[in-house]
Design a protein around this motif. Structure first.
Motif, PDB file in Angstrom:
ATOM      1  N   SER A 188       0.499  -1.074   0.335  1.00 49.63           N
ATOM      2  CA  SER A 188       0.297  -0.338  -0.229  1.00 49.63           C
ATOM      3  C   SER A 188       0.757   0.981  -0.222  1.00 49.63           C
ATOM      4  CB  SER A 188      -1.093  -0.287   1.767  1.00 49.63           C
ATOM      5  OG  SER A 188      -1.763  -1.408   1.018  1.00 49.63           O
ATOM      6  N   PHE A 189       0.518   2.244  -0.784  1.00 53.17           N
ATOM      7  CA  PHE A 189       0.931   3.409  -0.683  1.00 53.17           C
ATOM      8  C   PHE A 189       0.073   4.849  -1.031  1.00 53.17           C
ATOM      9  CE2 PHE A 189       1.158   2.203  -4.895  1.00 53.17           C
ATOM     10  CZ  PHE A 189       0.738   3.637  -6.182  1.00 53.17           C
ATOM     11  N   MET A 190       0.300   6.220  -0.974  1.00 55.19           N
ATOM     12  CA  MET A 190      -0.467   6.899  -1.080  1.00 55.19           C
ATOM     13  C   MET A 190       0.521   7.825  -2.152  1.00 55.19           C
ATOM     14  SD  MET A 190      -1.695   7.866   2.746  1.00 55.19           S
ATOM     15  CE  MET A 190      -3.350   8.374   2.681  1.00 55.19           C
ATOM     16  N   PRO A 191      -0.426   7.722  -3.104  1.00 55.78           N
ATOM     17  CA  PRO A 191       0.246   8.167  -4.073  1.00 55.78           C
ATOM     18  C   PRO A 191       1.193  10.131  -4.172  1.00 55.78           C
ATOM     19  CG  PRO A 191      -1.325   7.270  -4.895  1.00 55.78           C
ATOM     20  CD  PRO A 191      -1.068   7.145  -3.883  1.00 55.78           C
ATOM     21  N   ASP A 192      -0.816  10.578  -2.915  1.00 57.82           N
ATOM     22  CA  ASP A 192      -0.634  11.719  -3.714  1.00 57.82           C
ATOM     23  C   ASP A 192      -1.413  12.282  -1.823  1.00 57.82           C
ATOM     24  OD1 ASP A 192      -2.716  10.764  -3.417  1.00 57.82           O
ATOM     25  OD2 ASP A 192      -4.376  11.685  -4.724  1.00 57.82           O
ATOM     26  N   GLY A 193       0.082  11.536  -1.321  1.00 62.23           N
ATOM     27  CA  GLY A 193      -1.059  12.010   0.249  1.00 62.23           C
ATOM     28  C   GLY A 193      -2.459  11.929   0.981  1.00 62.23           C
ATOM     29  N   TYR A 194      -2.963  11.131  -0.077  1.00 61.68           N
ATOM     30  CA  TYR A 194      -4.868  11.208   0.595  1.00 61.68           C
ATOM     31  C   TYR A 194      -5.216   9.906   0.011  1.00 61.68           C
ATOM     32  CZ  TYR A 194      -4.248  16.481   0.974  1.00 61.68           C
ATOM     33  OH  TYR A 194      -3.899  17.424   1.183  1.00 61.68           O
ATOM     34  N   SER A 195      -5.078   9.464  -0.744  1.00 62.66           N
ATOM     35  CA  SER A 195      -5.589   8.910  -1.471  1.00 62.66           C
ATOM     36  C   SER A 195      -4.738   7.202  -1.373  1.00 62.66           C
ATOM     37  CB  SER A 195      -6.278   8.335  -2.951  1.00 62.66           C
ATOM     38  OG  SER A 195      -4.935   8.984  -3.690  1.00 62.66           O
ATOM     39  N   LEU A 196      -5.247   6.388  -0.718  1.00 66.10           N
ATOM     40  CA  LEU A 196      -4.211   4.954  -0.754  1.00 66.10           C
ATOM     41  C   LEU A 196      -4.573   4.206  -1.790  1.00 66.10           C
ATOM     42  CD1 LEU A 196      -2.912   3.091   1.462  1.00 66.10           C
ATOM     43  CD2 LEU A 196      -5.276   2.027   2.678  1.00 66.10           C
ATOM     44  N   THR A 197      -3.190   3.404  -2.530  1.00 73.35           N
ATOM     45  CA  THR A 197      -3.506   3.052  -3.549  1.00 73.35           C
ATOM     46  C   THR A 197      -2.774   1.258  -3.167  1.00 73.35           C
ATOM     47  OG1 THR A 197      -3.033   4.404  -4.848  1.00 73.35           O
ATOM     48  CG2 THR A 197      -2.630   1.913  -5.324  1.00 73.35           C
ATOM     49  N   THR A 198      -3.701  -0.006  -3.071  1.00 75.15           N
ATOM     50  CA  THR A 198      -3.335  -1.219  -2.288  1.00 75.15           C
ATOM     51  C   THR A 198      -3.387  -2.160  -4.213  1.00 75.15           C
ATOM     52  OG1 THR A 198      -3.973  -0.315  -0.654  1.00 75.15           O
ATOM     53  CG2 THR A 198      -3.381  -2.961  -1.043  1.00 75.15           C
ATOM     54  N   TYR A 199      -1.856  -2.948  -3.547  1.00 69.86           N
ATOM     55  CA  TYR A 199      -1.827  -4.522  -4.594  1.00 69.86           C
ATOM     56  C   TYR A 199      -1.997  -5.667  -3.584  1.00 69.86           C
ATOM     57  CZ  TYR A 199       0.199  -1.406  -8.292  1.00 69.86           C
ATOM     58  OH  TYR A 199       0.350  -0.286  -9.493  1.00 69.86           O
ATOM     59  N   ILE A 200      -2.643  -6.072  -4.032  1.00 71.51           N
ATOM     60  CA  ILE A 200      -2.588  -7.869  -3.632  1.00 71.51           C
ATOM     61  C   ILE A 200      -1.472  -8.941  -4.167  1.00 71.51           C
ATOM     62  CG2 ILE A 200      -3.379  -9.924  -2.643  1.00 71.51           C
ATOM     63  CD1 ILE A 200      -4.371  -6.941  -1.203  1.00 71.51           C
TER      64      ILE A 200
END
Length: 125
Positions: A68-80
């Protein structure tokens, strides 16, 4: 990068559980998350595949991992991802994590995100 593609169908990770679905429709329940790495913006967790829909004829993994990471500091992106992908991400970033904290990992995941044209949210590898 990964043989299987997963999609998060229900995220109860605050209660220690997440449901994912393979691209072939088989649903897996992930439990017992163990934090491998975490900072304010990024995390790597290992999950046990606890409950499965046995209708699929394919091999069901014992463990899956969330990146998981936050590309913009607000939204969370998660890879499984499966264990092979998690090992590659960790191995490729061990120096970045040790020397630069999560910034190196975030850069790596953003680059992966851009290569895959990943829209964010729940579509996962």
């Amino acid at each position: 990068m990964a043989d299987k593609k997963y999609r998060i169908t229900q995220d109860n990770s605050q209660y220690g559980e997440m449901e994912v679905e393979w691209e072939n429709g088989v649903r897996l329940i992930l439990t017992d998350a163990k934090r491998i790495y975490s900072d304010d913006w990024n995390s790597i967790k290992g999950w046990v595949v606890d409950c499965t829909n046995e209708d699929g004829n394919e091999f069901i993994p014992e463990y899956l991992y969330s990146l998981s990471f936050m590309p913009d500091g607000y939204s969370l992106t998660t890879y499984i991802v499966d264990e092979d992908v998690a090992k590659k991400v960790i191995t490729d970033n061990v120096i970045n994590i040790l020397h630069h904290g999560g910034n190196g990992l975030k850069d790596y995941l953003e680059e992966l995100n851009n290569k895959l044209n990943f829209s964010g949210g729940t579509e996962c590898l």
